[in-house]
Scaffold this motif. Structure first.
Motif, PDB file in Angstrom:
ATOM      1  N   ASP A  49      -5.659  13.344  13.403  1.00  0.00           N
ATOM      2  CA  ASP A  49      -6.940  12.818  13.628  1.00  0.00           C
ATOM      3  C   ASP A  49      -7.146  13.046  15.162  1.00  0.00           C
ATOM      4  O   ASP A  49      -8.426  13.270  15.602  1.00  0.00           O
TER       5      ASP A  49
ATOM      6  N   HIS B 282       0.975  -1.219  -0.073  1.00  0.00           N
ATOM      7  CA  HIS B 282       0.044   0.142  -0.113  1.00  0.00           C
ATOM      8  C   HIS B 282       0.687   1.251  -0.041  1.00  0.00           C
ATOM      9  O   HIS B 282       0.382   2.308  -0.623  1.00  0.00           O
TER      10      HIS B 282
ATOM     11  N   ASP C  30      -7.084  21.392   8.305  1.00  0.00           N
ATOM     12  CA  ASP C  30      -6.704  21.981   7.218  1.00  0.00           C
ATOM     13  C   ASP C  30      -7.546  23.328   7.134  1.00  0.00           C
ATOM     14  O   ASP C  30      -7.008  24.439   7.064  1.00  0.00           O
TER      15      ASP C  30
ATOM     16  N   GLY D 145      -0.636  11.442  10.101  1.00  0.00           N
ATOM     17  CA  GLY D 145      -2.174  11.412  10.079  1.00  0.00           C
ATOM     18  C   GLY D 145      -2.902  11.019  11.415  1.00  0.00           C
ATOM     19  O   GLY D 145      -3.883  11.679  11.391  1.00  0.00           O
TER      20      GLY D 145
ATOM     21  N   ASP E  36      -6.602   7.305  -0.197  1.00  0.00           N
ATOM     22  CA  ASP E  36      -6.754   5.801  -0.536  1.00  0.00           C
ATOM     23  C   ASP E  36      -7.336   5.801  -1.839  1.00  0.00           C
ATOM     24  O   ASP E  36      -8.523   6.268  -2.039  1.00  0.00           O
TER      25      ASP E  36
ATOM     26  N   SER F  26       0.988   9.577   5.590  1.00  0.00           N
ATOM     27  CA  SER F  26      -0.498   9.039   5.849  1.00  0.00           C
ATOM     28  C   SER F  26      -1.013   8.855   6.848  1.00  0.00           C
ATOM     29  O   SER F  26      -0.342   9.078   7.590  1.00  0.00           O
ATOM     30  N   GLY F  27      -2.212   8.171   7.049  1.00  0.00           N
ATOM     31  CA  GLY F  27      -2.788   7.887   8.143  1.00  0.00           C
ATOM     32  C   GLY F  27      -2.085   7.088   9.078  1.00  0.00           C
ATOM     33  O   GLY F  27      -2.003   7.390  10.473  1.00  0.00           O
ATOM     34  N   GLY F  28      -1.464   6.112   8.600  1.00  0.00           N
ATOM     35  CA  GLY F  28      -0.530   5.108   9.309  1.00  0.00           C
ATOM     36  C   GLY F  28       0.952   5.000   9.114  1.00  0.00           C
ATOM     37  O   GLY F  28       1.269   4.301   9.971  1.00  0.00           O
TER      38      GLY F  28
ATOM     39  N   ASN G  94      -2.792  18.122   2.580  1.00  0.00           N
ATOM     40  CA  ASN G  94      -2.894  19.222   3.405  1.00  0.00           C
ATOM     41  C   ASN G  94      -2.358  20.306   2.609  1.00  0.00           C
ATOM     42  O   ASN G  94      -1.258  20.428   2.043  1.00  0.00           O
TER      43      ASN G  94
ATOM     44  N   HIS H 140       1.253   4.399  -2.526  1.00  0.00           N
ATOM     45  CA  HIS H 140       1.031   5.924  -2.414  1.00  0.00           C
ATOM     46  C   HIS H 140       2.056   6.692  -3.156  1.00  0.00           C
ATOM     47  O   HIS H 140       1.915   7.719  -3.825  1.00  0.00           O
TER      48      HIS H 140
ATOM     49  N   GLY I 238      -2.294  10.217   2.369  1.00  0.00           N
ATOM     50  CA  GLY I 238      -3.439  11.232   2.704  1.00  0.00           C
ATOM     51  C   GLY I 238      -2.936  12.687   3.034  1.00  0.00           C
ATOM     52  O   GLY I 238      -3.773  13.596   2.961  1.00  0.00           O
TER      53      GLY I 238
ATOM     54  N   GLY J  18      -7.879  15.420   9.426  1.00  0.00           N
ATOM     55  CA  GLY J  18      -6.922  16.255   8.468  1.00  0.00           C
ATOM     56  C   GLY J  18      -7.635  17.320   7.794  1.00  0.00           C
ATOM     57  O   GLY J  18      -7.350  18.283   8.080  1.00  0.00           O
TER      58      GLY J  18
HETATM   59  O1  KG4 Z   1      -2.991   7.720   3.097  1.00  0.00           O
HETATM   60  P1  KG4 Z   1      -4.573   7.766   3.650  1.00  0.00           P
HETATM   61  O2  KG4 Z   1      -5.766   7.893   2.890  1.00  0.00           O
HETATM   62  O3  KG4 Z   1      -4.681   6.506   4.431  1.00  0.00           O
HETATM   63  C1  KG4 Z   1      -3.665   5.585   4.997  1.00  0.00           C
HETATM   64  O4  KG4 Z   1      -3.059   4.961   4.318  1.00  0.00           O
HETATM   65  O5  KG4 Z   1      -3.587   5.841   6.250  1.00  0.00           O
HETATM   66  O6  KG4 Z   1      -4.189   8.921   4.787  1.00  0.00           O
HETATM   67  C2  KG4 Z   1      -5.352   9.307   5.700  1.00  0.00           C
HETATM   68  C3  KG4 Z   1      -5.012  10.347   6.461  1.00  0.00           C
HETATM   69  C4  KG4 Z   1      -6.048  10.612   7.808  1.00  0.00           C
HETATM   70  O7  KG4 Z   1      -5.324  10.700   8.927  1.00  0.00           O
HETATM   71  C5  KG4 Z   1      -6.497  12.078   7.269  1.00  0.00           C
HETATM   72  O8  KG4 Z   1      -6.978  12.789   8.483  1.00  0.00           O
HETATM   73  C6  KG4 Z   1      -5.285  12.721   6.375  1.00  0.00           C
HETATM   74  O9  KG4 Z   1      -5.001  11.581   5.633  1.00  0.00           O
HETATM   75  N1  KG4 Z   1      -5.768  13.766   5.623  1.00  0.00           N
HETATM   76  C7  KG4 Z   1      -5.119  14.957   5.683  1.00  0.00           C
HETATM   77  C8  KG4 Z   1      -5.744  15.667   4.825  1.00  0.00           C
HETATM   78  N2  KG4 Z   1      -6.750  14.870   4.334  1.00  0.00           N
HETATM   79  C9  KG4 Z   1      -6.448  13.664   4.451  1.00  0.00           C
HETATM   80  N3  KG4 Z   1      -4.529  15.482   6.674  1.00  0.00           N
HETATM   81  C10 KG4 Z   1      -4.081  16.854   6.542  1.00  0.00           C
HETATM   82  N4  KG4 Z   1      -5.018  17.695   5.610  1.00  0.00           N
HETATM   83  C11 KG4 Z   1      -5.801  17.138   4.818  1.00  0.00           C
HETATM   84  N5  KG4 Z   1      -6.205  18.094   3.884  1.00  0.00           N
END
Ligand code: KG4
Ligand code: ZN
Length: 332
Positions: free
Chosen positions: A170, A114, A187, A166, A298, A139-141, A270, A118, A266, A183
């Motif tokens: 959150d 994954h 923002d 991320g 994602d 990313s989130g993780g 930002n 990205h 993700g 996120g």
């Molecule tokens: O990559 P992703 O879609 O999923 C993973 O692989 O983890 O990332 C999700 C993360 C979440 O923590 C979300 O809050 C963050 O991306 N995110 C953002 C924004 N849009 C999504 N963080 C900051 N600013 C944003 N505009």
């Protein structure tokens, strides 16, 4: 050379996604069915609920992707799927669907990492982009500073010692009562605030990161200042974490003398991070790459792109491939 059309499935978290991509970089369909509204009321992703919804929607999303591309299964050459890292039950749904399809249709199957997906979102956005380059995965993780040496060689320069960036977004959003996912809400709020909370930038001598300290700093600030301004807290938090990401990225392009840097994941959506990275790159005469928001969060187009490159490098998978929740970046 004959065209190679890849159909890929992504189900590592709370999006059921299927995409069809020609020759790695031409997106013919990119369908994302998000479960965000379902998980919102729990304040975060509930793994078992995510798996159940993936099961319910996967066949429909595959059908929709074929319709969007005006194709049938006969037009597909290779089937790919994310097999890690991610939520194990969620991963198993997409992976099993992809293996089942590949077996039934007698097509090659490719398992994809994954995080690598990205990074590869950049190849879809920028048709001319070729390794080597530096990629900041936020990313989130996960939080990785990576030197992408080739389509198959990822060197991790730095990573988070504790929470992913991320996760920090959150968590902070939850602390200040903004909801999930944090996120995009931070923002928006940060644009209206001032950086006046005094949160420290946590930097190391190497390329590693730490985001758990700022989470605690926000919790302490909010409990000591009951009249706190949400927008100011968001602005102060966002300024602090993006400063560290930009600083480490700048250090890497200088040390490795590369003229290209990409953002992925993700948090690359930002707006403050994008702007600061853009400015830092302009200052250093370096090209900046950042996928459109739909390709940062994602999606399966990025997985189909990675499927293609794995396939042409001969890296197909067998049907014994299992989902791996904590798959390291160097595999898949
Ligand atoms: O990559 P992703 O879609 O999923 C993973 O692989 O983890 O990332 C999700 C993360 C979440 O923590 C979300 O809050 C963050 O991306 N995110 C953002 C924004 N849009 C999504 N963080 C900051 N600013 C944003 N505009
Ligand atoms: Zn992701």
């Amino acid at each position: 050379m004959k065209d190679i059309v890849c159909l890929a499935i992504e189900s590592s978290c709370d999006e059921t996604a299927v995409a069809i991509v020609r020759n790695g970089r031409e997106v013919l369909a990119n369908v994302v069915f998000t479960q965000i509204d379902i998980h919102k009321k729990f304040g975060g992703v509930v793994p078992e609920i995510a798996s159940r919804h993936h099961v319910e929607s996967i066949n429909l999303v595959i059908k929709e992707a074929l319709e969007e591309a005006h194709m049938t299964f006969d037009d597909i050459d290779v089937i790919g799927a994310t097999y890690g890292p991610g939520l194990i039950g969620a991963l198993l749904v997409g992976l099993s669907a992809a293996k089942g399809l590949a077996y039934a249709l007698n097509k090659p199957f490719v398992g994809v990492n994954h995080i690598k997906g990205h990074i590869f979102a950049n190849f879809i956005q920028y048709k001319e982009l070729e390794p080597p380059f530096i990629c900041m995965v936020v990313s989130g993780g996960h939080t990785y500073l990576v030197r992408v040496n080739s389509y198959d060689d990822f060197e991790i320069l730095g990573k988070t010692m504790d929470d992913a960036i991320g996760e920090a977004f959150d968590k902070v959003a939850r602390v200040v009562g903004l909801g999930y996912p944090g996120g995009p809400l931070i923002d928006k709020a940060a644009k209206l605030g001032t950086d006046n909370c005094g949160f420290k930038r946590v930097c190391f001598d190497n390329y590693d990161f730490s985001f758990s300290g700022i989470k605690t700093a926000v919790i302490n600030y909010v409990s000591k200042n009951p009249e706190y301004n949400v927008n100011d807290v968001c602005r102060s938090f966002e300024e602090a974490v993006t400063d560290v990401v930009v600083k480490n990225s700048e250090k890497a392009i200088k040390e490795y003398n590369l003229d290209k840097i990409a953002l992925a994941g993700g948090v690359a959506a930002n707006s403050m991070l994008r702007e600061k990275m853009q400015n830092m790159c302009a200052k250093n005469g370096v090209s900046f790459y950042c996928p459109d928001i739909k390709l940062c969060t994602d999606n399966a187009a990025m997985i189909a792109c990675a499927t293609y490159y794995n396939y042409i490098l001969g890296k197909t998978s067998d049907f014994y491939l299992n989902a791996v929740a904590n798959l390291p970046l160097r595999e898949g």
